[in-house]
Design an enzyme around this catalytic site. Structure first.
Site, PDB file in Angstrom:
ATOM      1  N   SER A   1      41.925   2.396 -44.146  1.00 34.72           N
ATOM      2  CA  SER A   1      41.868   0.941 -44.268  1.00 34.72           C
ATOM      3  C   SER A   1      43.099   0.444 -45.003  1.00 34.72           C
ATOM      4  O   SER A   1      43.708   1.175 -45.796  1.00 34.72           O
ATOM      5  CB  SER A   1      40.629   0.515 -45.050  1.00 34.72           C
ATOM      6  OG  SER A   1      40.769   0.837 -46.424  1.00 34.72           O
ATOM      7  N   ASP A   2      43.488  -0.812 -44.743  1.00 33.07           N
ATOM      8  CA  ASP A   2      44.447  -1.428 -45.644  1.00 33.07           C
ATOM      9  C   ASP A   2      43.745  -1.589 -46.998  1.00 33.07           C
ATOM     10  O   ASP A   2      42.518  -1.508 -47.102  1.00 33.07           O
ATOM     11  CB  ASP A   2      44.928  -2.772 -45.098  1.00 33.07           C
ATOM     12  CG  ASP A   2      46.326  -3.120 -45.582  1.00 33.07           C
ATOM     13  OD1 ASP A   2      46.761  -2.558 -46.615  1.00 33.07           O
ATOM     14  OD2 ASP A   2      46.998  -3.945 -44.941  1.00 33.07           O
ATOM     15  N   CYS A   3      44.541  -1.795 -48.014  1.00 31.57           N
ATOM     16  CA  CYS A   3      44.010  -1.647 -49.366  1.00 31.57           C
ATOM     17  C   CYS A   3      43.068  -2.784 -49.759  1.00 31.57           C
ATOM     18  O   CYS A   3      43.470  -3.944 -49.797  1.00 31.57           O
ATOM     19  CB  CYS A   3      45.158  -1.501 -50.344  1.00 31.57           C
ATOM     20  SG  CYS A   3      46.092   0.011 -49.991  1.00 31.57           S
TER      21      CYS A   3
END
Length: 687
Positions: A240-242
């Site tokens: 996932s993006d952060c």
């Protein structure tokens, strides 16, 4: 010997054997980006988060290359591959050193979240500088090259590339956590997924999801996008993006709480969570929202990547890479070469190259003249030495250099106690006392970049317009009143309209640690500029579609000829090259290119194709390019492979096929755009 330690087995076989040895609690813990150690299985702690878009980032000292948009301006994927090789080598050197110290912290690992192959569809997007521009083909070629460079061709990956942000992601930054990118099936296939498919099929080890939704589905928990990865044969890890998983309940409203968000992401293919949401996986398991098999499946994907990196091996081919390779002379030389080849000459009335014998005094003026930040771009490390534009000119020029900062980058005064425009008189004096002015303006990563990283009050890192900040517009007006020749150097990661006539204009981008030296070489004619624009420079943002409109209509060179300041593919040199005798056979274009000028230069031969099918974009699209070095008067024949995919078009349902039998092929050193070029070769192809 434990099966997972058997180096004769495949990486996935070893990963499955390892996961079979792990408890479900251990498996869940290893799906966090900051994975803890499992000492009984010889698993050190591992932090998945490392950055390396244009040099190893956020990890202390490293070679700093030109920002990605500048690397794209080279139109040289072979050079981009070499950049990737250096980044991987320095990552291994840093990893080896940190590991020997027992340091497994963030930005110390071998999983690099690079390349960014999002399409730079709108010049207002602050993160566009991280991309390879607006064209799917150019983006894909550079993305594949970066992956090859990072990962190498050995049995053990040198580093693991991770292509991002999947998908349909290009602003606005201030809406990214809640935004639903509505996109047609045609635009998805033709534009937004093109480079991802190419780079995944080229072997990228990882894929990172985006913050936004795509047609209603969260990009980090999307059945549609995961199905695409399966179709493309992806067998790496998905991250996932952060803190994007947190957005599922906090902003997108797809779930009710963090446990449900973790479950939704895991069930829909998100293996690693950058953020804190996966601390809830065991709770999700207890509530029956996920199964043990779901957790173990994701863990196998993650562990497979680590096995490919040699984490469990007794030794790897990269264990002896010494720390001394970091910022080595060889790496510095490559950073300089990239800066030299990426700067784009947009205007020149004949003043360049400068005749040093006729100059006694040069004024170097502007907020970016002596700025290291204007060399770096975002997602950067720290070079061991920088050469700013001022320093490069001072080092190169034997006469007097007068310097004035002139103005703040965007504030109306330099000193809080002063009146508005407090450095303008100094800038005017320097200009008036010189023979020529080098005016260094533009942006930097403090006002153009990612939400949360920029330190300004403007649009969370996006641009509100294509204009320079008002302080700089006033500076240009003031300097021009001195009546001396003015060469404008613009440092930015995106399209800027300086709104002023000048004697020459150079788009320097964020040019890396040696940007000042490269600029000086170009100014004084040691080399010819040779970069080309990887994005369209528009006249005004007011004439663009709404920033939130993800339709490609009236965007980029493939879909508009309106509002153009400088077109995609444009860039001048100090010489003149002509293309001759275009031929096409068996998927290969051949063309002779001759330097008919008096200056040695690099040139970029660009091949464009126009399908006669109704589904094709209205204007010819890039399908091949090659950089070539030419002595004055020299002619070379070059051959460029044209992929079969270039002849396909996409219908409204998203189906990609070769719908037409007739095509027009173009060759030139510019885009086939009559208003900005001296002509181009073209020929009709019948398939």
């Amino acid at each position: 010997m434990k099966k997972y330690l058997d180096e004769s087995l495949s990486a996935r076989e070893r990963a499955k054997a390892l996961v079979n040895e792990m408890t479900i609690e251990e498996c869940a813990s290893r799906l966090r980006y900051d994975s803890p150690s499992v000492e009984r299985l010889r698993l050190d702690a591992y932090n998945w988060w490392n950055e390396g878009l244009h040099g190893l980032a956020r990890a202390g000292t490293a070679t700093m290359f030109s920002q990605c948009i500048a690397l794209a301006a080279m139109f040289d994927s072979e050079l981009v591959e070499r950049v990737g090789e250096v980044i991987a080598q320095e990552a291994r050197a840093k990893y080896n050193a940190a590991k020997s110290f027992g340091d497994f912290d963030i930005y110390k690992g071998l999983t690099l979240w690079n390349p960014n192959v999002n399409i730079f569809r709108d010049p207002r997007w602050g993160r566009g500088q991280e991309t390879y521009g607006e064209d799917p083909f150019l983006t894909a070629e550079n993305g594949k090259a970066m992956v090859r460079g990072l990962q190498g061709d050995g049995e053990v990956l040198k580093a693991a590339a991770c292509v991002k942000h999947f998908a349909v992601h290009s602003g606005p930054e201030n809406l990214r956590h809640e935004f639903d990118a509505k996109v047609s099936a045609k635009d998805l296939e033709e534009t937004y997924l093109y480079a991802f498919e190419e780079v995944v099929k080229a072997g990228a080890e990882g894929v990172m999801g985006a913050y936004n939704r795509v047609n209603g589905e969260a990009a980090c928990a999307s059945e549609f996008l995961q199905k695409k990865l399966t179709e493309w044969g992806f067998d790496g890890y998905f991250v996932s993006d952060c803190w994007a998983v947190r957005d599922l309940h906090e902003h997108h409203g797809l779930t009710s709480n963090s446990v449900e968000s973790a479950a939704l992401a895991l069930k829909n293919g998100c293996d690693i969570n950058c953020g804190c949401s996966y601390v809830n996986l065991l709770a999700a398991l207890e509530q029956g929202l996920v199964s043990e098999d779901d957790i173990r499946k994701a863990c196998v994907n993650a562990m497979t990547t680590l096995v490919k990196l040699g984490i469990l091996d007794e030794e790897t081919p990269y264990d002896n890479i010494p720390y001394s390779v970091v910022c080595s002379d060889e790496h510095k030389a490559l950073a300089l070469e990239c800066a030299e080849k990426s700067m784009v000459l947009l205007e020149n009335n004949g003043i360049l190259p400068l005749d040093e014998s006729r100059l006694k005094t040069i004024a170097v003026v502007g907020p970016n003249a002596d700025s290291r930040t204007a060399l770096e771009g975002n997602y950067c490390g720290r070079a061991d030495r920088y050469v700013t534009f001022l320093e490069g000119i001072e080092d190169r020029f034997s006469g007097r250099v007068l310097y004035s900062e002139g103005c703040h980058l965007y504030k109306d005064r330099m000193s809080a106690l002063a009146m508005v425009g407090d450095r303008l008189s100094e800038a005017y004096a320097a200009a008036k006392s010189s023979d020529v002015v080098i005016l260094c303006v533009g942006l930097d990563s403090t006002i153009e970049g990612e939400e949360g990283d920029t330190g300004n009050e403007f649009s969370s890192g996006d641009k509100e317009s294509l204009r320079l900040p008002e302080s700089q517009r006033k500076l240009i007006e003031t300097v021009k009143k001195a009546g001396k020749p003015v060469i404008v150097v613009c440092a930015s990661g995106s399209s800027i309209n300086i709104e002023s006539d000048c004697d020459a204009l150079i788009q320097a981008w964020y040019s890396g640690e040696s940007g000042g030296r490269a600029l000086a070489e170009i100014l004084f004619g040691d080399i010819s500029p040779s970069g080309k624009l990887p994005v369209t420079f528009y006249k005004s943002a007011d004439k663009l579609p709404d920033f939130t409109d993800y339709s490609m209509k009236n965007r980029t060179y493939r879909y508009t000829r309106e509002n153009i300041l400088y077109p995609f593919g444009y860039g001048l040199t100090y010489s003149k090259a002509q293309c001759r005798e275009l031929e096409f056979s068996d998927g290969e274009a051949s063309v002779k290119v001759c330097n008919v000028g008096s200056f040695d230069t690099d040139e970029v031969v660009q091949i464009y194709l126009k399908s006669h099918d109704k589904n094709a974009p209205p204007y010819p699209t890039l399908c091949g390019f090659k950089r070539v070095s030419l002595k004055a008067g020299e002619e070379k024949e070059i051959k460029i492979d044209i992929p079969k995919k270039a002849f396909t078009t996409v219908d409204e349902s998203g189906r990609r096929e070769i719908f037409s039998e007739k095509f027009t092929l173009y060759a030139s050193t510019q885009q086939p755009f009559e208003e900005f070029g001296d002509g181009f070769l073209k020929m009709t192809i019948t398939m």
